[in-house]
Design a protein around this motif. Structure first.
Motif, PDB file in Angstrom:
ATOM      1  N   ALA A 337       0.861  -1.193   0.000  1.00 20.76           N
ATOM      2  CA  ALA A 337       0.000   0.000   0.000  1.00 20.76           C
ATOM      3  C   ALA A 337       0.894   1.239   0.000  1.00 20.76           C
ATOM      4  O   ALA A 337       1.803   1.346   0.814  1.00 20.76           O
ATOM      5  N   ARG A 353     -10.809  -1.655  -1.487  1.00 25.35           N
ATOM      6  CA  ARG A 353     -10.016  -0.438  -1.247  1.00 25.35           C
ATOM      7  C   ARG A 353     -10.870   0.778  -0.909  1.00 25.35           C
ATOM      8  O   ARG A 353     -10.378   1.740  -0.316  1.00 25.35           O
ATOM      9  N   PHE A 405      -4.035   2.904  -1.695  1.00 24.60           N
ATOM     10  CA  PHE A 405      -3.062   2.847  -2.791  1.00 24.60           C
ATOM     11  C   PHE A 405      -2.682   4.226  -3.313  1.00 24.60           C
ATOM     12  O   PHE A 405      -1.515   4.507  -3.568  1.00 24.60           O
ATOM     13  N   ASP A 406      -3.680   5.112  -3.477  1.00 28.22           N
ATOM     14  CA  ASP A 406      -3.321   6.436  -4.020  1.00 28.22           C
ATOM     15  C   ASP A 406      -3.549   7.569  -3.002  1.00 28.22           C
ATOM     16  O   ASP A 406      -3.299   8.732  -3.318  1.00 28.22           O
TER      17      ASP A 406
END
Ligand code: 9YW
Length: 427
Positions: A337, A353, A405-406
């Motif tokens: 992650a 997510r 993740f982002d």
């Protein structure tokens, strides 16, 4: 504010303080202005930690105001409703819980009938350590002792030393995949229906019907200890809740000394919880902690952020600490992650997510792991958590939760604990 902050950190500190100021209702901190306008129990504990850095007077008022909702049997409810708000401000509002019809509930303030992770003694001790105030410690100690007495007498369902949650909401991690099995086993009456809630509906549908069903079972049996022990269908010993309980029990022993009370019973209880955590929730086969379903008599399969809760146990044996660190840094959690720590094992089929407590990163759970890592002298983990948490809020603001993740922000804006815990991290 500490004088060693960089310009960028100073700006972040000020922005966080503004969120807490804006969410202050005059007596307490709303968990989140648009979504959760009332006072939530563990949110309030986290808010007090941030207020201790910014407005120490408010930090003490925050906790005292939460304890206005405490029931006569010591139960500290997970929501204390703000009576000045419209009853449609949040569902489920006071009418689902009917606290006004419970003899043990306080008069003049309406509350839920469930609890949340008992971090309050830990936080009260931290407030005292930051700005010693013996009068405050002496005032809050009996309330905290009553909260812990309730947990030991009513929630230690199998006399194991551990406390059980009787609803997913009590874990604080509402729709965590950890609860899928016991929730799925719950039978719903054919006419079960939960009204739509507020500006957002998460989680929705049948899950939500099950949440409401569990509440009505508790309410209709007057939240009685006998129903909880014998028949309530959802009863789970969770590692994160019990680790919070253990850390607070240690803190309660210290507060007892400050308040001139006997710390020995709290020390004995802490030793018992520590043993029971290892005996009942540590799974040596998979090298992690799991929640125990008391009704099915087995550990629950999905590995979630709750597995790391026991880092709050100051006496956790070194090999177990190492196993937790390996799991945390692996591709199942932080290793895959960009913005750790996801709230569910990334390799689990249940991972999602964007799914609230089914994968996203939250500031509260990051803070708890950071705090535990510091206590165990794990600078690599503590620095990772510190850095990733600050990156999240710098990039996306004080959002409710984040894509692991982002790092994009999800859920509510100006979430109180996201701001408060950043203040505590910055110091
Ligand atoms: C709900 C207030 C609460 C938190 C919980 C979180 C969420 C409310 O918001 O629950 O019923 O949807 O899951 O941990 O205390 O911030």
């Amino acid at each position: 504010m500490s004088s060693r902050l960089t310009g960028d950190e100073t700006a972040l500190w000020q922005a966080a303080a503004c969120v807490l100021d804006a969410n202050w209702t005059g007596a307490a901190t709303a968990a989140s202005p648009a979504l959760y306008p009332h006072q939530w129990s563990w949110d309030s504990a986290f808010a007090a930690l941030g207020l201790a850095r910014h407005r120490p007077d408010r930090a003490r008022r925050e906790l005292l105001s939460l304890f206005r909702g405490q029931w006569a049997d010591g139960m500290l409810p997970h929501i204390v409703f703000n009576s000045r708000l419209d009853r449609r401000a949040f569902f489920p509002g006071p009418e689902l819980w009917c606290s006004d019809r419970q003899p043990a509930a306080p008069r003049g303030v309406r509350t839920s009938g469930l609890t949340q992770p008992p971090l309050h003694a830990l936080v009260a001790l931290r407030l005292h350590q930051a700005a010693p105030d013996r009068a405050f410690a002496a005032r809050i100690y009996p309330m905290l002792a009553a909260q812990h007495r309730y947990l030991a007498q009513v929630r230690d369902l199998e006399s194991s030393g551990l406390i059980a949650i009787c609803h997913p909401w009590e874990s604080g991690l509402d729709n965590s995949p950890a609860w899928d099995r016991p929730l799925g086993a719950l039978e719903l009456p054919p006419d079960a229906f939960a009204p739509a809630r507020g500006p957002r509906a998460l989680p929705t549908g049948e899950d939500y019907d099950r949440y409401v069903r569990l509440v009505t079972l508790l309410r209709d049996t007057a939240y009685s200890p006998g129903h909880l022990r014998e028949t309530h269908p959802f009863a789970v010993e969770d590692p994160l809740v019990n680790a919070a309980y253990l850390a607070s029990t240690h803190a309660l022993a210290e507060l007892a000394e400050i308040a001139g009370a006997d710390p020995a019973p709290h020390r004995e209880r802490a030793a018992r919880v520590h043993e029971a955590l290892l005996d009942r929730l540590w799974d040596p086969d998979t090298g992690c902690f799991r929640a125990r379903d008391l009704r099915a008599g087995r550990l629950l399969p999905t590995v979630t952020i709750g597995a790391f809760g026991p880092l709050l146990d100051p006496e956790l044996p070194a090999p177990i600490v190492r196993a937790l660190v390996d799991l945390l840094l692996s591709a199942r959690f932080a290793g895959a992650a960009g913005y750790p720590v996801p709230t569910c094992d990334i390799q689990s089929p249940a991972f999602d997510r964007g799914g609230y407590w089914r994968g996203p990163t939250w500031i509260s759970t990051n803070w708890l792991i950071w705090y535990g890592a510091l206590a165990h002298g794990l600078p690599v983990v503590a620095d990772l958590l510190y850095g990733s948490t600050l990156r999240l809020v710098r990039q996306s603001g004080f959002r409710e939760f984040f894509d692991p993740f982002d790092g994009s922000g999800r859920g509510g804006h100006d979430h109180s604990w996201s701001a408060a815990l950043v203040l505590d991290l910055l110091g």
